[in-house]
Design a protein around this motif. Sequence first.
Motif, PDB file in Angstrom:
ATOM      1  N   SER A 472      -4.724  19.329  -9.040  1.00  0.00           N
ATOM      2  CA  SER A 472      -5.429  18.218  -8.402  1.00  0.00           C
ATOM      3  C   SER A 472      -4.974  16.934  -9.079  1.00  0.00           C
ATOM      4  O   SER A 472      -5.060  16.825 -10.308  1.00  0.00           O
ATOM      5  CB  SER A 472      -6.949  18.377  -8.556  1.00  0.00           C
ATOM      6  N   THR A 473      -4.508  16.004  -8.297  1.00  0.00           N
ATOM      7  CA  THR A 473      -4.040  14.741  -8.872  1.00  0.00           C
ATOM      8  C   THR A 473      -4.528  13.591  -8.008  1.00  0.00           C
ATOM      9  O   THR A 473      -4.528  13.682  -6.774  1.00  0.00           O
ATOM     10  CB  THR A 473      -2.506  14.720  -8.981  1.00  0.00           C
ATOM     11  N   PRO A 474      -4.984  12.500  -8.615  1.00  0.00           N
ATOM     12  CA  PRO A 474      -5.477  11.365  -7.830  1.00  0.00           C
ATOM     13  C   PRO A 474      -4.367  10.716  -7.021  1.00  0.00           C
ATOM     14  O   PRO A 474      -3.227  10.602  -7.476  1.00  0.00           O
ATOM     15  CB  PRO A 474      -6.004  10.396  -8.899  1.00  0.00           C
ATOM     16  N   LEU A 475      -4.715  10.304  -5.820  1.00  0.00           N
ATOM     17  CA  LEU A 475      -3.824   9.507  -4.997  1.00  0.00           C
ATOM     18  C   LEU A 475      -4.176   8.030  -5.138  1.00  0.00           C
ATOM     19  O   LEU A 475      -3.303   7.185  -5.313  1.00  0.00           O
ATOM     20  CB  LEU A 475      -3.921   9.951  -3.540  1.00  0.00           C
ATOM     21  N   SER A 476      -5.459   7.740  -5.103  1.00  0.00           N
ATOM     22  CA  SER A 476      -5.907   6.352  -5.256  1.00  0.00           C
ATOM     23  C   SER A 476      -7.312   6.332  -5.843  1.00  0.00           C
ATOM     24  O   SER A 476      -8.089   7.275  -5.671  1.00  0.00           O
ATOM     25  CB  SER A 476      -5.894   5.621  -3.904  1.00  0.00           C
ATOM     26  N   VAL A 477      -7.617   5.267  -6.548  1.00  0.00           N
ATOM     27  CA  VAL A 477      -8.972   4.990  -7.010  1.00  0.00           C
ATOM     28  C   VAL A 477      -9.256   3.546  -6.637  1.00  0.00           C
ATOM     29  O   VAL A 477      -8.657   2.621  -7.210  1.00  0.00           O
ATOM     30  CB  VAL A 477      -9.123   5.173  -8.532  1.00  0.00           C
ATOM     31  N   GLY A 478     -10.152   3.345  -5.657  1.00  0.00           N
ATOM     32  CA  GLY A 478     -10.377   1.998  -5.164  1.00  0.00           C
ATOM     33  C   GLY A 478      -9.088   1.427  -4.594  1.00  0.00           C
ATOM     34  O   GLY A 478      -8.493   1.990  -3.680  1.00  0.00           O
ATOM     35  N   ASP A 479      -8.635   0.317  -5.153  1.00  0.00           N
ATOM     36  CA  ASP A 479      -7.412  -0.338  -4.701  1.00  0.00           C
ATOM     37  C   ASP A 479      -6.229  -0.040  -5.601  1.00  0.00           C
ATOM     38  O   ASP A 479      -5.301  -0.840  -5.709  1.00  0.00           O
ATOM     39  CB  ASP A 479      -7.629  -1.854  -4.644  1.00  0.00           C
ATOM     40  N   HIS A 480      -6.259   1.086  -6.279  1.00  0.00           N
ATOM     41  CA  HIS A 480      -5.178   1.466  -7.184  1.00  0.00           C
ATOM     42  C   HIS A 480      -4.535   2.759  -6.701  1.00  0.00           C
ATOM     43  O   HIS A 480      -5.181   3.599  -6.084  1.00  0.00           O
ATOM     44  CB  HIS A 480      -5.698   1.662  -8.610  1.00  0.00           C
ATOM     45  N   PHE A 481      -3.245   2.913  -7.004  1.00  0.00           N
ATOM     46  CA  PHE A 481      -2.534   4.126  -6.683  1.00  0.00           C
ATOM     47  C   PHE A 481      -2.001   4.755  -7.955  1.00  0.00           C
ATOM     48  O   PHE A 481      -1.774   4.083  -8.957  1.00  0.00           O
ATOM     49  CB  PHE A 481      -1.356   3.854  -5.729  1.00  0.00           C
ATOM     50  N   TYR A 482      -1.802   6.079  -7.863  1.00  0.00           N
ATOM     51  CA  TYR A 482      -1.260   6.819  -9.007  1.00  0.00           C
ATOM     52  C   TYR A 482       0.199   7.156  -8.744  1.00  0.00           C
ATOM     53  O   TYR A 482       0.541   7.690  -7.687  1.00  0.00           O
ATOM     54  CB  TYR A 482      -2.052   8.109  -9.227  1.00  0.00           C
ATOM     55  N   ASP A 483       1.065   6.847  -9.700  1.00  0.00           N
ATOM     56  CA  ASP A 483       2.493   7.101  -9.574  1.00  0.00           C
ATOM     57  C   ASP A 483       2.795   8.484 -10.134  1.00  0.00           C
ATOM     58  O   ASP A 483       2.923   8.667 -11.343  1.00  0.00           O
ATOM     59  CB  ASP A 483       3.281   6.027 -10.332  1.00  0.00           C
ATOM     60  N   SER A 484       2.920   9.476  -9.256  1.00  0.00           N
ATOM     61  CA  SER A 484       3.133  10.854  -9.712  1.00  0.00           C
ATOM     62  C   SER A 484       4.528  11.098 -10.238  1.00  0.00           C
ATOM     63  O   SER A 484       4.781  12.087 -10.910  1.00  0.00           O
ATOM     64  CB  SER A 484       2.863  11.828  -8.556  1.00  0.00           C
ATOM     65  N   ASN A 485       5.469  10.192  -9.971  1.00  0.00           N
ATOM     66  CA  ASN A 485       6.838  10.395 -10.433  1.00  0.00           C
ATOM     67  C   ASN A 485       7.034   9.934 -11.862  1.00  0.00           C
ATOM     68  O   ASN A 485       7.702  10.583 -12.650  1.00  0.00           O
ATOM     69  CB  ASN A 485       7.813   9.645  -9.526  1.00  0.00           C
ATOM     70  N   SER A 486       6.433   8.808 -12.211  1.00  0.00           N
ATOM     71  CA  SER A 486       6.627   8.310 -13.566  1.00  0.00           C
ATOM     72  C   SER A 486       5.694   8.967 -14.554  1.00  0.00           C
ATOM     73  O   SER A 486       5.924   8.951 -15.746  1.00  0.00           O
ATOM     74  CB  SER A 486       6.392   6.791 -13.592  1.00  0.00           C
ATOM     75  N   GLY A 487       4.576   9.583 -14.033  1.00  0.00           N
ATOM     76  CA  GLY A 487       3.647  10.231 -14.932  1.00  0.00           C
ATOM     77  C   GLY A 487       2.723   9.254 -15.622  1.00  0.00           C
ATOM     78  O   GLY A 487       1.999   9.612 -16.529  1.00  0.00           O
ATOM     79  N   ARG A 488       2.741   7.988 -15.197  1.00  0.00           N
ATOM     80  CA  ARG A 488       1.861   7.005 -15.833  1.00  0.00           C
ATOM     81  C   ARG A 488       0.466   7.096 -15.244  1.00  0.00           C
ATOM     82  O   ARG A 488       0.236   7.730 -14.218  1.00  0.00           O
ATOM     83  CB  ARG A 488       2.429   5.592 -15.621  1.00  0.00           C
ATOM     84  N   ASN A 489      -0.462   6.403 -15.878  1.00  0.00           N
ATOM     85  CA  ASN A 489      -1.814   6.346 -15.350  1.00  0.00           C
ATOM     86  C   ASN A 489      -1.844   5.489 -14.090  1.00  0.00           C
ATOM     87  O   ASN A 489      -0.856   4.890 -13.693  1.00  0.00           O
ATOM     88  CB  ASN A 489      -2.774   5.786 -16.391  1.00  0.00           C
TER      89      ASN A 489
END
Length: 920
Positions: A472-489
């Motif tokens: 399970s990995t976040p796609l977005s929180v509010g107006d933020h997106f998660y970059d699954s490629n770089s592994g950053r927050n």
Amino acid sequence: MVMDSFHSSMLFFLITFLSFNHVFSYSSRPSYNDHCASLVPKSTPTEFTSKSFPLGAQNTGYFTGGDRIIDVDTTMKHYFRFQMMQIYATHIHGLFSIVGTASFIRTNIFSYQVGNFSYGARSSNWRKRGNRRGLVTFNLVGFWSETSGKVCMVGTSKSYSKTGNYVNLDAVFKLKNVYNASNISSLVSGSLESLSSRKDENYFEPFSILMFPKTNYKYTLDSIEAENDFSSETDTEKGLSLNMNSSSFCSSYPLSRVITRLWLEYSNECISSKNCSPISESYGQLPSLLSLKGIECSATKKYRLRVLMEFVNGSYSQINQGFNPKNMLVGEGWWDEKKNRLCVVACNMIGMETSLDGIHVGDCSIRLRLRLPSILSLKNSSSIEGQIWTNKTVADPGYFKRITFRTDEVLGVGSQGLKYKYSQIERVKQSCPANKPVKNQGSTRYPDAYSYNMRFDMSVRESYRRVAWGYSTPLSVGDHFYDSNSGRNLEPLQSSKTEVSNVIVNNDSLFNISYKIGISLRSNSTLSNRNSLFYLSSETVKISAEGIYNAGTGTLCMVGCRDLPSNRGEPITHSVDCEVLVKFQIPSLDAKNGSYIKGSIESMREKSDPLYFKRLDLSSAAFFTEAAKEAVWRMDMEVIMVLISTTLACVFVGLQLYHVKKHPNVLPLTSIIMMSILTLGHMIPLVLNFEALLTQNPNKNIALENVGWLEVNEISVRLITMVAFLLQFRLLQMTWSSRKSDEGKKGLWDAEKKAAYVTLPWYAAGLLIALLLKLKINADKVPMLITVYFKSYGGLVLDGFLLPQIILNMFSNMKENVLSCAFFFGTTFVRLLPHAYDLYRTHNYADIIDNESYVYAVPSADFYSTAWDIVIPLGGILFAIIIYLQQCYGSHFVPLRRFKGSNVYEKVAEVETINLNVAH
């Protein structure tokens, strides 16, 4: 002139010396005149030149062949690399002296993925075979003719032969179509051939090579006629797309690099692969994935891209593992600024018969259009989508129906204007009314919605059975997106809250959140019935979800849409079921015990609905500081349990040896089948080097890599197991010898045979019935299931090790204490303890990774589930009680008259008594 000739000769000598001493130093090299002069003439080098080589300073390509000096493995990547080191002008105009290296690489270091976490790993046989036959580099010197476009070089290398010897290799390297100017039809092909005799050990099969030129490329496919093919739009392409300037096109990720997960979707008319596949070689199966790789991006007058398209018939892991031009297209693309989309004209590569030398570009009628949606949502969370079609008519050969594609990953992260539109918040409020802001929550702390802790791997259970694992990995929180490629927050993108509907204003603890969830069925799991989430699913079950995270209580509630699988034999289509409820309870950051994420996935449909599925329970180790310590403590405890169990096994076998020493007359009455089963139970782990017992897998979770004392205790477990094996083998040897030496008890061999005739068919029938049931449910996983199931069934046979002794007692009319109580009760305890522990572990721990974190009660070594963990101990205890009653009251205690023998033991006793009287 003499001086110039001298300097030229010295220069050529220097070139040769540098090239052949770059990696190795050799005493001799092949003659250029003998192998290359007829193809490219030789001349004396004059000076260094700034002339650019058409392949660039370094270029990669593809190869086939060379089996004798490099291992060919279809599960690994193979590629060719040519590196230009120096280029010199010569006395002949248009002829250049060149020095370089040619490397043939088979990578045994690869990237693997656990959920959404990628790690580097070595192949499982790396330690055995090493990297000796995974790379060979030739140091080359020769000439390039600019006029003919031909290259010929000679060189040497060293490598390992198939027999393992280190051998010198001489070779000639040839290329053609190496021109200063190139276009879509310019494919550089060539070969590297051995100069040794076929009978010599240092001979190798020819390498066939294919590369794409890099410099001075001329784009020819973006004509007005081709651009007209992209003028129309379908309904799915009328949404808003990300606005990308051409100036940022070449630097944008992922358009100028690699897109590896484009899932292909076909029209409902494609019941078979006829007129549906864009490639010539599909073997009756429609490709499921497309990989789009950028060869080169040009940022001159018009921003253009050269691409290589690869179609795959299987899973994602098959991409980039070999080169098959029949499954590939080469093309040119450009960015349409007006409609914000990538347009590609693609061509087939044809002509591969036995080598890559005959490949050329054929039909260029294929079109690809790709766009980056600017708004993602629950039902459409693909950050890349597009279509593939042909400009041919239905009657033309090579025509295929239009194909759509999309990706599961958020590859557009980093582009301005990307938003997520929440549409199910009101439904979430109704499904989870407890979501309210929490005030004055005291010192209890839960993970922040933007933290790394919000993504996790998980174990999936159905009716208390481990059936799958997932992520399970976040796609977005509010107006933020998660970059699954770089592994950053999570990183903020430029967007406005007023433009996104149904967004809850953060009230200290409530956050809108969306997720990507993937669940894969375990290889040794079975499907319970048609109401299983995994019914008809051969790939990972994918779920997109959105909802509310309460950072004050750690509750996460979402409504989701799952991708529905296509029926077998039908084309791949995209349809969803959006009646899915997903819940998680995130533990406190301060929790010291039970720090595990608990959750569920359930259907909101009625049970009579065809799309209804049974509830799945989810659990995951929350790797906060205390939870990580607890996970390591669990593994430490399991190692200790292995040591204790193996030590107890030694003690109980030793007590049986002491028992037969005091009562040698009971040795012949001991079941040889039982002793053989117990001996094999200790021997097999030793033969397998305990790879299944201790976590020596090099692909293990990085969170566990530093648990060094597991490796320290491996030798202790091996030694104790060796002692147990030797003691058990001694007991088997004594039993066998007593039968062979005592002529008066030959009747016991008949009883042993009768017991074998009863016991062995039971074992075989049980294995066959259970195996057939498994294979009927999982027919597509036959080889893996057979291996795993044989291992598990062997554990079940060990659990019931007393069965052969019970049957033998019945046939021999035994009236002696053949087995000591400590042996059969103690060994039963040792065999059944793992099942009791598995019950405890199932309800108190979550899986870290499927099997790699298990040290004790390994699921693949026996039957472990809630039902089996109850049935097997009850059966083992029952067998022990029967043995006890038989030894107390005789085998006649068991009321099975037809199993009773012919008073074998009693008659033998009478004969012995008569013999004793005669002797006196």
